[in-house]
Design a protein around this motif. Structure first.
Motif, PDB file in Angstrom:
ATOM      1  N   HIS A   1      -2.955  -5.926  -6.246  1.00  0.00           N
ATOM      2  CA  HIS A   1      -2.387  -5.210  -5.114  1.00  0.00           C
ATOM      3  C   HIS A   1      -2.091  -3.749  -5.423  1.00  0.00           C
ATOM      4  O   HIS A   1      -1.459  -3.062  -4.613  1.00  0.00           O
ATOM      5  CB  HIS A   1      -1.104  -5.900  -4.641  1.00  0.00           C
ATOM      6  N   ASP A   2      -2.540  -3.253  -6.576  1.00  0.00           N
ATOM      7  CA  ASP A   2      -2.336  -1.859  -6.942  1.00  0.00           C
ATOM      8  C   ASP A   2      -3.566  -1.032  -6.601  1.00  0.00           C
ATOM      9  O   ASP A   2      -4.693  -1.408  -6.943  1.00  0.00           O
ATOM     10  CB  ASP A   2      -2.053  -1.720  -8.441  1.00  0.00           C
TER      11      ASP A   2
ATOM     12  N   SER B   1      -4.788   2.897  -7.163  1.00  0.00           N
ATOM     13  CA  SER B   1      -4.360   4.094  -7.871  1.00  0.00           C
ATOM     14  C   SER B   1      -5.514   5.048  -8.134  1.00  0.00           C
ATOM     15  O   SER B   1      -6.673   4.643  -8.255  1.00  0.00           O
ATOM     16  CB  SER B   1      -3.694   3.720  -9.198  1.00  0.00           C
TER      17      SER B   1
ATOM     18  N   TYR C   1      -0.211   6.182  -7.403  1.00  0.00           N
ATOM     19  CA  TYR C   1      -0.434   4.894  -6.733  1.00  0.00           C
ATOM     20  C   TYR C   1      -0.312   5.068  -5.220  1.00  0.00           C
ATOM     21  O   TYR C   1       0.653   5.658  -4.727  1.00  0.00           O
ATOM     22  CB  TYR C   1       0.561   3.846  -7.248  1.00  0.00           C
TER      23      TYR C   1
END
Length: 215
Positions: free
Chosen positions: A112-113, A115, A120
């Motif tokens: 769910h990141d 970046s 982010y």
């Protein structure tokens, strides 16, 4: 052959690893595997998939032991790591994200990141919403194997909609095995059924691509 309520898994030829399309094509660079050993261990490596078109997207990077293979595979296609726009790690296991460091300039989507460098981006993957790369390619939350698994959906290939699914599916005939490596089988079953409802071809985490035939 596995049969689910939403569709039937049909193995493709193990040499059918390329799905051309417009504006995106999908190519499996490495077919993942999982092989139990006699001493109770198992050998495993994750599938590595390249999506090319308007943008260049790499889905899963294999383990650290795949570094030279990955660089060579990209070079064979006229690509350097700097040419890859987006790298998606379907989940955080070492056989799927072992070479993220080769792509410091790419947009990274791991679980769910989202970046770029050390910045982010806000997103709604944790709320069950897809993250759109463009109108043809999106990253979809498909939890169950871990809490933050994602898959990549590509529309418009010669085979229809392709889902690069990570370990949502171990392989085509995985009905006897996927629950054993699932953090939450009930949640994963929901994710699997949605994949079988919407995808024409699924690229699993530890086996060759397979076609979905819906009833």
């Amino acid at each position: 052959m596995e049969t689910d309520s939403e569709g039937q898994c049909v193995p493709l030829s193990e040499t059918q690893l390329d799905f051309p399309g417009e504006p995106y094509s999908v190519s499996v660079l490495k077919v993942g595997f999982c092989l139990p050993q006699t001493d109770g261990t198992f050998r495993a490596d994750g599938t590595v998939t390249l999506i090319t078109g308007l943008r260049t997207v790499l889905v899963d990077t294999g383990g650290p032991w795949d570094r030279d293979f990955l660089l060579r595979s990209l070079k064979d296609r006229g690509l350097d790591p700097g040419d890859v726009d987006v790298v998606v790690g379907t989940h955080g296991h070492s056989d799927h994200v072992g070479n993220l460091n080769l792509f410091p300039a790419a947009l990274l989507i791991v679980g769910h990141d989202v970046s770029e460098g050390n910045t982010y981006r806000p997103n709604q993957l944790a709320e069950g919403q897809s993250y759109s790369i463009d109108e043809h390619v999106c990253v979809c939350p498909t939890p169950g194997h871990t809490g933050q698994d994602v898959s990549v959906q590509v529309k418009g290939t010669s085979a229809g909609t392709v889902l690069v699914a990570g370990d949502l599916f171990e392989c085509c005939n995985d009905e006897s095995s996927w629950r054993d490596v699932s953090m939450n089988p009930a949640v994963q079953e929901v994710s699997r059924q949605e994949a079988l409802r919407t995808a024409d071809v699924i690229i699993p985490g530890h086996g060759p691509p397979f076609r979905v035939l819906r009833k």
